[in-house]
Design a protein around this motif. Structure first.
Motif, PDB file in Angstrom:
ATOM      1  N   CYS A 358       0.831  -1.206   0.000  1.00 18.16           N
ATOM      2  CA  CYS A 358       0.000   0.000   0.000  1.00 18.16           C
ATOM      3  C   CYS A 358       0.865   1.255   0.000  1.00 18.16           C
ATOM      4  CB  CYS A 358      -0.878   0.059   1.254  1.00 18.16           C
ATOM      5  SG  CYS A 358      -1.635  -1.476   1.757  1.00 18.16           S
ATOM      6  N   ASP A 359       0.215   2.388  -0.318  1.00 17.49           N
ATOM      7  CA  ASP A 359       0.932   3.661  -0.261  1.00 17.49           C
ATOM      8  C   ASP A 359       0.718   4.375   1.074  1.00 17.49           C
ATOM      9  OD1 ASP A 359      -1.664   4.593  -0.454  1.00 17.49           O
ATOM     10  OD2 ASP A 359      -1.381   5.654  -2.356  1.00 17.49           O
ATOM     11  N   GLY A 360       0.121   3.692   2.043  1.00 21.37           N
ATOM     12  CA  GLY A 360      -0.116   4.273   3.359  1.00 21.37           C
ATOM     13  C   GLY A 360      -0.744   3.232   4.268  1.00 21.37           C
ATOM     14  N   ASP A 361      -1.400   3.690   5.309  1.00 25.12           N
ATOM     15  CA  ASP A 361      -2.065   2.799   6.261  1.00 25.12           C
ATOM     16  C   ASP A 361      -3.356   2.275   5.632  1.00 25.12           C
ATOM     17  OD1 ASP A 361      -3.416   1.578   8.346  1.00 25.12           O
ATOM     18  OD2 ASP A 361      -3.004   3.172   9.796  1.00 25.12           O
ATOM     19  N   PRO A 362      -3.501   0.944   5.444  1.00 22.34           N
ATOM     20  CA  PRO A 362      -4.698   0.411   4.785  1.00 22.34           C
ATOM     21  C   PRO A 362      -5.974   0.617   5.593  1.00 22.34           C
ATOM     22  CG  PRO A 362      -3.373  -1.366   5.701  1.00 22.34           C
ATOM     23  CD  PRO A 362      -2.561  -0.112   5.827  1.00 22.34           C
ATOM     24  N   MET A 363      -5.827   0.978   6.869  1.00 19.54           N
ATOM     25  CA  MET A 363      -6.999   1.239   7.694  1.00 19.54           C
ATOM     26  C   MET A 363      -7.522   2.667   7.533  1.00 19.54           C
ATOM     27  SD  MET A 363      -6.159  -0.985  11.139  1.00 19.54           S
ATOM     28  CE  MET A 363      -4.408  -0.667  11.257  1.00 19.54           C
ATOM     29  N   GLU A 364      -6.847   3.444   6.684  1.00 20.77           N
ATOM     30  CA  GLU A 364      -7.300   4.791   6.363  1.00 20.77           C
ATOM     31  C   GLU A 364      -7.874   4.803   4.949  1.00 20.77           C
ATOM     32  OE1 GLU A 364      -4.065   7.464   6.959  1.00 20.77           O
ATOM     33  OE2 GLU A 364      -3.985   7.138   9.130  1.00 20.77           O
ATOM     34  N   ILE A 365      -9.013   5.428   4.782  1.00 19.93           N
ATOM     35  CA  ILE A 365      -9.735   5.383   3.514  1.00 19.93           C
ATOM     36  C   ILE A 365      -8.940   5.994   2.365  1.00 19.93           C
ATOM     37  CG2 ILE A 365     -11.805   6.244   2.318  1.00 19.93           C
ATOM     38  CD1 ILE A 365     -13.342   5.930   4.923  1.00 19.93           C
ATOM     39  N   VAL A 366      -8.084   6.967   2.649  1.00 19.77           N
ATOM     40  CA  VAL A 366      -7.331   7.627   1.580  1.00 19.77           C
ATOM     41  C   VAL A 366      -6.217   6.747   1.016  1.00 19.77           C
ATOM     42  CG1 VAL A 366      -7.808   9.945   2.425  1.00 19.77           C
ATOM     43  CG2 VAL A 366      -5.801   8.724   3.290  1.00 19.77           C
ATOM     44  N   THR A 367      -5.886   5.678   1.732  1.00 23.03           N
ATOM     45  CA  THR A 367      -4.795   4.791   1.289  1.00 23.03           C
ATOM     46  C   THR A 367      -5.224   3.972   0.088  1.00 23.03           C
ATOM     47  OG1 THR A 367      -3.798   4.651   3.476  1.00 23.03           O
ATOM     48  CG2 THR A 367      -3.344   2.839   1.976  1.00 23.03           C
ATOM     49  N   GLU A 368      -4.290   3.765  -0.811  1.00 22.58           N
ATOM     50  CA  GLU A 368      -4.549   2.965  -2.009  1.00 22.58           C
ATOM     51  C   GLU A 368      -3.716   1.685  -1.956  1.00 22.58           C
ATOM     52  OE1 GLU A 368      -5.504   4.459  -6.306  1.00 22.58           O
ATOM     53  OE2 GLU A 368      -3.332   4.382  -6.083  1.00 22.58           O
ATOM     54  N   ILE A 369      -4.382   0.574  -2.153  1.00 22.55           N
ATOM     55  CA  ILE A 369      -3.673  -0.703  -2.261  1.00 22.55           C
ATOM     56  C   ILE A 369      -3.115  -0.815  -3.676  1.00 22.55           C
ATOM     57  CG2 ILE A 369      -3.941  -3.217  -2.288  1.00 22.55           C
ATOM     58  CD1 ILE A 369      -5.916  -2.914   0.015  1.00 22.55           C
ATOM     59  N   LYS A 370      -1.811  -0.968  -3.770  1.00 20.40           N
ATOM     60  CA  LYS A 370      -1.135  -0.956  -5.068  1.00 20.40           C
ATOM     61  C   LYS A 370      -1.002  -2.345  -5.689  1.00 20.40           C
ATOM     62  CE  LYS A 370      -0.137   3.476  -5.299  1.00 20.40           C
ATOM     63  NZ  LYS A 370      -0.666   4.345  -6.380  1.00 20.40           N
ATOM     64  N   THR A 371      -0.622  -3.308  -4.846  1.00 28.03           N
ATOM     65  CA  THR A 371      -0.332  -4.652  -5.364  1.00 28.03           C
ATOM     66  C   THR A 371      -0.714  -5.691  -4.318  1.00 28.03           C
ATOM     67  OG1 THR A 371       1.539  -3.772  -6.621  1.00 28.03           O
ATOM     68  CG2 THR A 371       1.436  -6.156  -6.355  1.00 28.03           C
ATOM     69  N   VAL A 372      -1.237  -6.809  -4.788  1.00 29.30           N
ATOM     70  CA  VAL A 372      -1.556  -7.931  -3.904  1.00 29.30           C
ATOM     71  C   VAL A 372      -0.965  -9.210  -4.499  1.00 29.30           C
ATOM     72  CG1 VAL A 372      -3.387  -9.301  -2.827  1.00 29.30           C
ATOM     73  CG2 VAL A 372      -3.696  -6.826  -3.131  1.00 29.30           C
ATOM     74  N   PHE A 373      -0.247  -9.936  -3.649  1.00 28.24           N
ATOM     75  CA  PHE A 373       0.265 -11.257  -4.019  1.00 28.24           C
ATOM     76  C   PHE A 373      -0.495 -12.316  -3.235  1.00 28.24           C
ATOM     77  CE2 PHE A 373       3.825  -8.399  -4.776  1.00 28.24           C
ATOM     78  CZ  PHE A 373       4.377  -8.851  -5.971  1.00 28.24           C
ATOM     79  N   VAL A 374      -0.851 -13.413  -3.875  1.00 29.42           N
ATOM     80  CA  VAL A 374      -1.411 -14.585  -3.198  1.00 29.42           C
ATOM     81  C   VAL A 374      -0.599 -15.796  -3.617  1.00 29.42           C
ATOM     82  CG1 VAL A 374      -3.408 -16.119  -2.959  1.00 29.42           C
ATOM     83  CG2 VAL A 374      -3.747 -13.642  -3.014  1.00 29.42           C
ATOM     84  N   ASP A 375      -0.049 -16.480  -2.642  1.00 27.51           N
ATOM     85  CA  ASP A 375       0.838 -17.618  -2.905  1.00 27.51           C
ATOM     86  C   ASP A 375       1.970 -17.225  -3.854  1.00 27.51           C
ATOM     87  OD1 ASP A 375      -0.613 -19.400  -1.275  1.00 27.51           O
ATOM     88  OD2 ASP A 375      -2.028 -19.809  -2.893  1.00 27.51           O
ATOM     89  N   GLY A 376       2.460 -16.004  -3.679  1.00 27.51           N
ATOM     90  CA  GLY A 376       3.584 -15.538  -4.482  1.00 27.51           C
ATOM     91  C   GLY A 376       3.237 -15.073  -5.879  1.00 27.51           C
ATOM     92  N   ASN A 377       1.958 -15.146  -6.243  1.00 29.25           N
ATOM     93  CA  ASN A 377       1.519 -14.698  -7.569  1.00 29.25           C
ATOM     94  C   ASN A 377       0.887 -13.322  -7.472  1.00 29.25           C
ATOM     95  OD1 ASN A 377       2.121 -17.222  -8.958  1.00 29.25           O
ATOM     96  ND2 ASN A 377       0.406 -18.073  -7.795  1.00 29.25           N
ATOM     97  N   LYS A 378       1.263 -12.430  -8.360  1.00 29.30           N
ATOM     98  CA  LYS A 378       0.670 -11.101  -8.389  1.00 29.30           C
ATOM     99  C   LYS A 378      -0.750 -11.217  -8.934  1.00 29.30           C
ATOM    100  CE  LYS A 378       3.243  -7.706  -9.889  1.00 29.30           C
ATOM    101  NZ  LYS A 378       3.921  -6.779 -10.845  1.00 29.30           N
ATOM    102  N   VAL A 379      -1.747 -10.956  -8.076  1.00 27.00           N
ATOM    103  CA  VAL A 379      -3.144 -11.142  -8.470  1.00 27.00           C
ATOM    104  C   VAL A 379      -3.890  -9.834  -8.625  1.00 27.00           C
ATOM    105  CG1 VAL A 379      -3.299 -13.458  -7.475  1.00 27.00           C
ATOM    106  CG2 VAL A 379      -3.839 -11.465  -6.041  1.00 27.00           C
ATOM    107  N   PHE A 380      -3.259  -8.742  -8.171  1.00 27.25           N
ATOM    108  CA  PHE A 380      -3.861  -7.420  -8.347  1.00 27.25           C
ATOM    109  C   PHE A 380      -2.755  -6.388  -8.361  1.00 27.25           C
ATOM    110  CE2 PHE A 380      -5.337  -3.411  -6.377  1.00 27.25           C
ATOM    111  CZ  PHE A 380      -6.305  -3.058  -7.308  1.00 27.25           C
ATOM    112  N   SER A 381      -2.866  -5.416  -9.292  1.00 25.45           N
ATOM    113  CA  SER A 381      -1.869  -4.365  -9.363  1.00 25.45           C
ATOM    114  C   SER A 381      -2.492  -3.118  -9.945  1.00 25.45           C
ATOM    115  CB  SER A 381      -0.684  -4.818 -10.233  1.00 25.45           C
ATOM    116  OG  SER A 381       0.323  -3.835 -10.241  1.00 25.45           O
ATOM    117  N   LYS A 382      -2.122  -1.966  -9.386  1.00 26.16           N
ATOM    118  CA  LYS A 382      -2.613  -0.683  -9.897  1.00 26.16           C
ATOM    119  C   LYS A 382      -1.474   0.114 -10.473  1.00 26.16           C
ATOM    120  CE  LYS A 382      -6.899   0.950  -7.881  1.00 26.16           C
ATOM    121  NZ  LYS A 382      -7.536   1.850  -6.906  1.00 26.16           N
TER     122      LYS A 382
END
Length: 382
Positions: A358-382
């Motif tokens: 993330c680009d900040g605290d994920p518990m804050e609404i203004v934060t953006e999740i940039k990338t998510v890995f599941v089992d080492g695979n990139k499954v989401f990216s902005k």
């Protein structure tokens, strides 16, 4: 092989974050340290970003009741029978439900989902990843807990089928546990002699893991009296127990701290839609955590859409919960709650490479999740 470089690591086990690299291979975290070098790895530069474990939901119905689903796709309450422990959540999960992709975008990588909430006994919950086309390939742990329910839901949904009071709900559960205990004793006494075994009963077979303390009862209970009834029955039959929703937990925090059962708190966002929710508060998870309870924050999705799990933790922080306790309430604590902490819930060597950047605290609404890995695979990216 993936190497995540230069991120600020919030591993959910160490209160203070630290800057480090994370090496991932074959879906597992192989190393966490400063200045890791690996010639064969694909490098992901996380400079200026925060790195978290994938978020974990301890209690929901995603896949059994998901996005854009009306009656035709709703599979989380079996309305033909007040007691149906033979139901298995895995058989109702629709892996292609868009709710899963939304969950991933919100950083939720593991969930515990299943049937019940209205049934006195609703069936078996399962723990799965939020990525996949086929539920069989998403399983972390197939059988996690046996759902049971107290309070208004069983009364409202089954009043025409012999369940009209809290006393009748307790009776229905006790009756099944007594029968399962007797069934188990007969099986033990029969040994290898098939002729002495009791007639096969799928409901009793489904309850054997509960009686044998292999699975906990996962008790839907909002009010203080329902929470105490769940505890009373669990002690009476010497079975494991987790408490789910715990809406009035802050009113009986001393008692719950003394009992020391795992607590899943929520869903808290929204109105008090029924009598037993009148005392719900964002302060509840923080009050319980401060008293030493193991607290997980839940969405009960689709009550709250799954992707807003971190937002719920943020509201708890705003109401006074310690930020690190809130992070643990959506990572390692729910992983412990559902028995999968050996694989997920924290950034540690040997665990699944489920990682949220993330680009900040994920518990804050203004934060953006940039990338998510599941089992080492990139499954989401902005």
């Amino acid at each position: 092989m993936i190497l995540i470089k230069n991120g600020m690591v919030y591993d959910a086990v160490t209160p203070k974050p630290y800057k480090a690299d994370i090496l991932v291979d074959n879906g597992k975290i192989m190393k966490i340290a400063e200045n890791i070098s690996c010639d064969n790895a694909e490098v992901f530069d996380a400079e200026g970003l925060r790195v978290y474990p994938g978020f974990v939901e301890a209690h929901c119905h995603i896949g059994l009741d998901g996005y854009g689903i009306g009656f035709e796709g709703m599979d989380y309450n079996e309305l033909n029978d007040v007691v149906c422990p033979q139901m298995r959540g895995i058989d109702g999960v629709k892996a292609m439900d868009p709710a899963f992709a939304m969950a991933v975008e919100g950083g939720v990588t593991s969930v515990c989902t299943g049937p019940g909430s209205a049934n006195v006994l609703g069936g078996t919950f399962t723990a799965i990843k939020t990525v996949g086309k086929r539920v069989d390939d998403m399983i972390i742990k197939e059988a996690v807990a046996m759902k049971c329910a107290f309070g208004e839901n069983p009364k409202r949904c089954y009043r025409e089928k012999g369940n009209n009071t809290r006393m009748s709900t307790a009776f229905q559960l006790r009756n099944m546990l007594f029968k399962a205990k007797e069934y188990n004793e007969k099986l033990i006494a029969a040994g290898d002699d098939i002729s002495k075994k009791p007639p096969f009963d799928i409901k009793m077979e489904s309850l054997l893991p509960v009686i044998r303390k292999e699975l906990p009862l996962k008790a839907h209970a909002h009010t203080s009296d329902d929470l105490f009834t769940a505890i009373r029955i669990a002690k009476e039959f010497d079975v494991k127990l987790t408490l789910e929703h715990v809406t009035e937990g802050h009113l009986i925090v001393d008692e719950l701290a003394k009992e020391n059962y795992p607590l899943a708190v929520g869903p808290t966002f929204g109105s008090a839609s029924k009598y037993e929710l009148r005392n719900k508060s964002w302060e509840t998870p923080g009050v319980l955590a401060k008293a030493g309870c193991q607290v997980s924050i839940i969405t009960d999705s689709p009550v709250i859409p799954q992707q807003h799990l971190a937002m719920c933790a943020g509201y708890a922080v705003k109401a006074g919960m310690d930020p690190f306790a809130a992070l643990q309430a959506i990572t390692i604590n729910p992983a412990k709650h559902i028995g999968i902490a050996d694989r997920v819930g924290s950034l540690e060597v040997g665990k699944d490479a489920d990682i949220v950047i993330c680009d900040g605290d994920p518990m804050e609404i203004v934060t953006e999740i940039k990338t998510v890995f599941v089992d080492g695979n990139k499954v989401f990216s902005k």
